[in-house]
Design a protein around this motif. Structure first.
Motif, PDB file in Angstrom:
ATOM      1  N   LEU B  13       0.837  -1.196   0.000  1.00 33.56           N
ATOM      2  CA  LEU B  13       0.000   0.000   0.000  1.00 33.56           C
ATOM      3  C   LEU B  13       0.866   1.237   0.000  1.00 33.56           C
ATOM      4  O   LEU B  13       1.982   1.225   0.541  1.00 33.56           O
ATOM      5  CB  LEU B  13      -0.874   0.054   1.258  1.00 33.56           C
ATOM      6  N   GLN B  14       0.294   2.293  -0.568  1.00 33.97           N
ATOM      7  CA  GLN B  14       0.955   3.576  -0.412  1.00 33.97           C
ATOM      8  C   GLN B  14       0.419   4.209   0.863  1.00 33.97           C
ATOM      9  O   GLN B  14      -0.753   4.034   1.239  1.00 33.97           O
ATOM     10  CB  GLN B  14       0.661   4.475  -1.616  1.00 33.97           C
ATOM     11  N   GLU B  15       1.266   4.950   1.529  1.00 28.78           N
ATOM     12  CA  GLU B  15       0.876   5.608   2.768  1.00 28.78           C
ATOM     13  C   GLU B  15      -0.416   6.395   2.551  1.00 28.78           C
ATOM     14  O   GLU B  15      -0.578   7.088   1.548  1.00 28.78           O
ATOM     15  CB  GLU B  15       1.993   6.555   3.197  1.00 28.78           C
ATOM     16  N   GLY B  16      -1.355   6.243   3.486  1.00 28.70           N
ATOM     17  CA  GLY B  16      -2.621   6.946   3.383  1.00 28.70           C
ATOM     18  C   GLY B  16      -3.760   6.109   2.853  1.00 28.70           C
ATOM     19  O   GLY B  16      -4.933   6.456   3.023  1.00 28.70           O
ATOM     20  N   ALA B  17      -3.421   4.976   2.238  1.00 27.28           N
ATOM     21  CA  ALA B  17      -4.458   4.109   1.661  1.00 27.28           C
ATOM     22  C   ALA B  17      -5.134   3.293   2.754  1.00 27.28           C
ATOM     23  O   ALA B  17      -4.612   3.119   3.860  1.00 27.28           O
ATOM     24  CB  ALA B  17      -3.849   3.200   0.606  1.00 27.28           C
ATOM     25  N   ASN B  18      -6.304   2.761   2.403  1.00 33.87           N
ATOM     26  CA  ASN B  18      -7.054   1.886   3.310  1.00 33.87           C
ATOM     27  C   ASN B  18      -6.950   0.445   2.820  1.00 33.87           C
ATOM     28  O   ASN B  18      -6.695   0.197   1.634  1.00 33.87           O
ATOM     29  CB  ASN B  18      -8.532   2.286   3.349  1.00 33.87           C
ATOM     30  N   SER B  19      -7.159  -0.503   3.733  1.00 33.17           N
ATOM     31  CA  SER B  19      -7.112  -1.912   3.327  1.00 33.17           C
ATOM     32  C   SER B  19      -8.011  -2.754   4.218  1.00 33.17           C
ATOM     33  O   SER B  19      -8.333  -2.364   5.346  1.00 33.17           O
ATOM     34  CB  SER B  19      -5.680  -2.448   3.382  1.00 33.17           C
ATOM     35  N   THR B  20      -8.372  -3.921   3.688  1.00 38.31           N
ATOM     36  CA  THR B  20      -9.165  -4.893   4.442  1.00 38.31           C
ATOM     37  C   THR B  20      -8.491  -6.243   4.356  1.00 38.31           C
ATOM     38  O   THR B  20      -8.204  -6.735   3.265  1.00 38.31           O
ATOM     39  CB  THR B  20     -10.588  -5.007   3.870  1.00 38.31           C
ATOM     40  N   LEU B  21      -8.222  -6.837   5.508  1.00 36.90           N
ATOM     41  CA  LEU B  21      -7.647  -8.167   5.590  1.00 36.90           C
ATOM     42  C   LEU B  21      -8.732  -9.120   6.060  1.00 36.90           C
ATOM     43  O   LEU B  21      -9.539  -8.777   6.928  1.00 36.90           O
ATOM     44  CB  LEU B  21      -6.478  -8.181   6.591  1.00 36.90           C
ATOM     45  N   ARG B  22      -8.711 -10.327   5.504  1.00 32.33           N
ATOM     46  CA  ARG B  22      -9.775 -11.277   5.799  1.00 32.33           C
ATOM     47  C   ARG B  22      -9.229 -12.541   6.436  1.00 32.33           C
ATOM     48  O   ARG B  22      -8.124 -12.986   6.115  1.00 32.33           O
ATOM     49  CB  ARG B  22     -10.528 -11.648   4.528  1.00 32.33           C
ATOM     50  N   CYS B  23     -10.030 -13.100   7.321  1.00 35.15           N
ATOM     51  CA  CYS B  23      -9.695 -14.363   8.000  1.00 35.15           C
ATOM     52  C   CYS B  23     -10.936 -15.250   7.958  1.00 35.15           C
ATOM     53  O   CYS B  23     -11.991 -14.857   8.495  1.00 35.15           O
ATOM     54  CB  CYS B  23      -9.283 -14.069   9.435  1.00 35.15           C
ATOM     55  N   ASN B  24     -10.808 -16.408   7.337  1.00 36.69           N
ATOM     56  CA  ASN B  24     -11.888 -17.406   7.324  1.00 36.69           C
ATOM     57  C   ASN B  24     -11.484 -18.572   8.218  1.00 36.69           C
ATOM     58  O   ASN B  24     -10.323 -18.975   8.224  1.00 36.69           O
ATOM     59  CB  ASN B  24     -12.122 -17.939   5.901  1.00 36.69           C
ATOM     60  N   GLY B  52     -18.721  -9.700  16.861  1.00 39.26           N
ATOM     61  CA  GLY B  52     -18.994  -8.283  16.941  1.00 39.26           C
ATOM     62  C   GLY B  52     -17.964  -7.403  16.267  1.00 39.26           C
ATOM     63  O   GLY B  52     -17.190  -7.859  15.430  1.00 39.26           O
ATOM     64  N   THR B  53     -17.997  -6.127  16.598  1.00 39.66           N
ATOM     65  CA  THR B  53     -17.137  -5.117  15.983  1.00 39.66           C
ATOM     66  C   THR B  53     -16.443  -4.309  17.062  1.00 39.66           C
ATOM     67  O   THR B  53     -17.050  -3.973  18.078  1.00 39.66           O
ATOM     68  CB  THR B  53     -17.980  -4.176  15.094  1.00 39.66           C
ATOM     69  N   LYS B  54     -15.172  -4.016  16.820  1.00 41.01           N
ATOM     70  CA  LYS B  54     -14.396  -3.173  17.716  1.00 41.01           C
ATOM     71  C   LYS B  54     -13.579  -2.204  16.899  1.00 41.01           C
ATOM     72  O   LYS B  54     -13.224  -2.490  15.757  1.00 41.01           O
ATOM     73  CB  LYS B  54     -13.459  -4.015  18.592  1.00 41.01           C
ATOM     74  N   GLN B  55     -13.277  -1.057  17.510  1.00 42.52           N
ATOM     75  CA  GLN B  55     -12.431  -0.074  16.844  1.00 42.52           C
ATOM     76  C   GLN B  55     -11.390   0.425  17.811  1.00 42.52           C
ATOM     77  O   GLN B  55     -11.650   0.580  19.011  1.00 42.52           O
ATOM     78  CB  GLN B  55     -13.274   1.099  16.331  1.00 42.52           C
ATOM     79  N   ASN B  56     -10.190   0.658  17.268  1.00 45.17           N
ATOM     80  CA  ASN B  56      -9.111   1.230  18.051  1.00 45.17           C
ATOM     81  C   ASN B  56      -8.308   2.153  17.128  1.00 45.17           C
ATOM     82  O   ASN B  56      -7.458   1.698  16.376  1.00 45.17           O
ATOM     83  CB  ASN B  56      -8.216   0.127  18.633  1.00 45.17           C
ATOM     84  N   GLY B  57      -8.614   3.423  17.199  1.00 46.52           N
ATOM     85  CA  GLY B  57      -7.919   4.381  16.346  1.00 46.52           C
ATOM     86  C   GLY B  57      -8.206   4.129  14.875  1.00 46.52           C
ATOM     87  O   GLY B  57      -9.350   4.073  14.452  1.00 46.52           O
ATOM     88  N   ARG B  58      -7.112   3.948  14.117  1.00 44.73           N
ATOM     89  CA  ARG B  58      -7.266   3.706  12.674  1.00 44.73           C
ATOM     90  C   ARG B  58      -7.620   2.258  12.334  1.00 44.73           C
ATOM     91  O   ARG B  58      -7.849   1.923  11.179  1.00 44.73           O
ATOM     92  CB  ARG B  58      -5.962   4.080  11.961  1.00 44.73           C
ATOM     93  N   LEU B  71     -12.815  -9.698   9.690  1.00 46.55           N
ATOM     94  CA  LEU B  71     -12.167  -8.705   8.845  1.00 46.55           C
ATOM     95  C   LEU B  71     -11.426  -7.701   9.715  1.00 46.55           C
ATOM     96  O   LEU B  71     -11.925  -7.288  10.770  1.00 46.55           O
ATOM     97  CB  LEU B  71     -13.214  -7.961   8.003  1.00 46.55           C
ATOM     98  N   LEU B  72     -10.241  -7.336   9.260  1.00 47.22           N
ATOM     99  CA  LEU B  72      -9.459  -6.282   9.915  1.00 47.22           C
ATOM    100  C   LEU B  72      -9.321  -5.131   8.931  1.00 47.22           C
ATOM    101  O   LEU B  72      -8.856  -5.328   7.808  1.00 47.22           O
ATOM    102  CB  LEU B  72      -8.077  -6.805  10.308  1.00 47.22           C
ATOM    103  N   TYR B  73      -9.764  -3.960   9.354  1.00 44.30           N
ATOM    104  CA  TYR B  73      -9.687  -2.768   8.518  1.00 44.30           C
ATOM    105  C   TYR B  73      -8.561  -1.864   9.008  1.00 44.30           C
ATOM    106  O   TYR B  73      -8.467  -1.584  10.205  1.00 44.30           O
ATOM    107  CB  TYR B  73     -10.994  -1.968   8.587  1.00 44.30           C
ATOM    108  N   ILE B  74      -7.740  -1.429   8.067  1.00 44.95           N
ATOM    109  CA  ILE B  74      -6.700  -0.456   8.371  1.00 44.95           C
ATOM    110  C   ILE B  74      -6.987   0.779   7.537  1.00 44.95           C
ATOM    111  O   ILE B  74      -7.038   0.699   6.300  1.00 44.95           O
ATOM    112  CB  ILE B  74      -5.296  -0.988   8.042  1.00 44.95           C
ATOM    113  N   SER B  75      -7.182   1.892   8.191  1.00 40.15           N
ATOM    114  CA  SER B  75      -7.452   3.128   7.446  1.00 40.15           C
ATOM    115  C   SER B  75      -6.258   4.063   7.554  1.00 40.15           C
ATOM    116  O   SER B  75      -5.483   3.997   8.516  1.00 40.15           O
ATOM    117  CB  SER B  75      -8.707   3.818   7.987  1.00 40.15           C
ATOM    118  N   SER B  76      -6.110   4.892   6.525  1.00 40.55           N
ATOM    119  CA  SER B  76      -5.024   5.887   6.490  1.00 40.55           C
ATOM    120  C   SER B  76      -3.695   5.257   6.898  1.00 40.55           C
ATOM    121  O   SER B  76      -3.042   5.699   7.853  1.00 40.55           O
ATOM    122  CB  SER B  76      -5.354   7.074   7.407  1.00 40.55           C
TER     123      SER B  76
END
Lengths: 114, 110
Positions: B13-24, B52-58, B71-76
């Protein structure tokens, strides 16, 4: 508070030597786990203690591997007559209790057998 | 035992992009954790999230236990986010040890 600590951080052993790896879990944590992580892979389970009782050792790869936790706190993983295939990072984790509690990992001991 | 599959295996990724990682995962679980393994090898706890869903910063994570995925979301994204992300679930019969996926190797470039 202090996290899980492990020592030594790095160990080089000649093939055939015995090694002992130490783990200090988080104070008050009942459960302690050992994992082995080969290069480029995820950690794999070796053995599990609840207090001083070793409840599961199904992941130990051979009878050269032995683990103990005599007083229910510090644990030692011993590998006898080391082989090259034992080279890996050995990770220790602890959790407050058994099932369904978050596990916290130490920094690992990188073992290289030459 | 429980099978854990992570995707993608590698991500740049380029810095600033968002991504989603998946685990099955292949069975019901009591414990699911996401970790970040930094370049020095330390496994850092990100989320304990069997459902459920949790958030910690980005970072945020969602586990849909009935459909057996997380799913793990990484923003910015930042360069310090680089490393390997592992999903781990509580193993089947023993009920205690974590079974790890092979991880997603993330590189964030400036």
């Amino acid at each position: 508070g202090a996290g899980v600590s492990q020592s030594p951080r790095y160990k080089v052993a000649k093939r055939g030597q015995d090694v002992a790896l130490r783990c200090d879990p988080i104070s008050g944590h009942v459960s302690l786990f050992w994992y082995q992580q080969a290069l480029g892979q995820g950690p794999e389970f070796l053995t599990y203690f609840q207090n001083e009782a070793q409840l599961d050792k199904s992941g130990l790869p051979s009878d050269r591997f032995f683990a103990e936790r005599p007083e229910g706190s510090v644990s030692t993983l011993k590998i006898q007559r080391t082989q090259q295939e034992d080279s890996a990072v050995y990770l220790c984790a602890s959790s407050f209790d058994s099932s369904a509690y978050e596990q916290y990992f130490g920094p690992g001991t990188r073992l290289t057998v030459t | 035992g429980i099978q854990v599959e992570q995707s993608p295996p590698d991500l740049i990724l380029q810095e600033g992009a968002n991504s989603t990682l998946r685990c099955n995962f292949s069975d019901s679980v009591n414990n699911l954790q996401w970790f970040h393994q930094n370049p020095w090898g330390q496994l850092i706890n990100l989320f304990y999230i069997p459902s459920g869903t949790k958030q910690n910063g980005r970072l945020s994570a969602t586990t849909v236990a009935t459909e057996r995925y997380s799913l793990l979301y990484i923003s910015s994204s930042q360069t310090t986010d680089s490393g390997v992300y592992f999903c781990a679930v509580e193993r089947g019969n023993s009920g205690y040890a974590l079974n790890f996926g092979k991880g997603t190797s993330l590189l964030v470039t400036p």
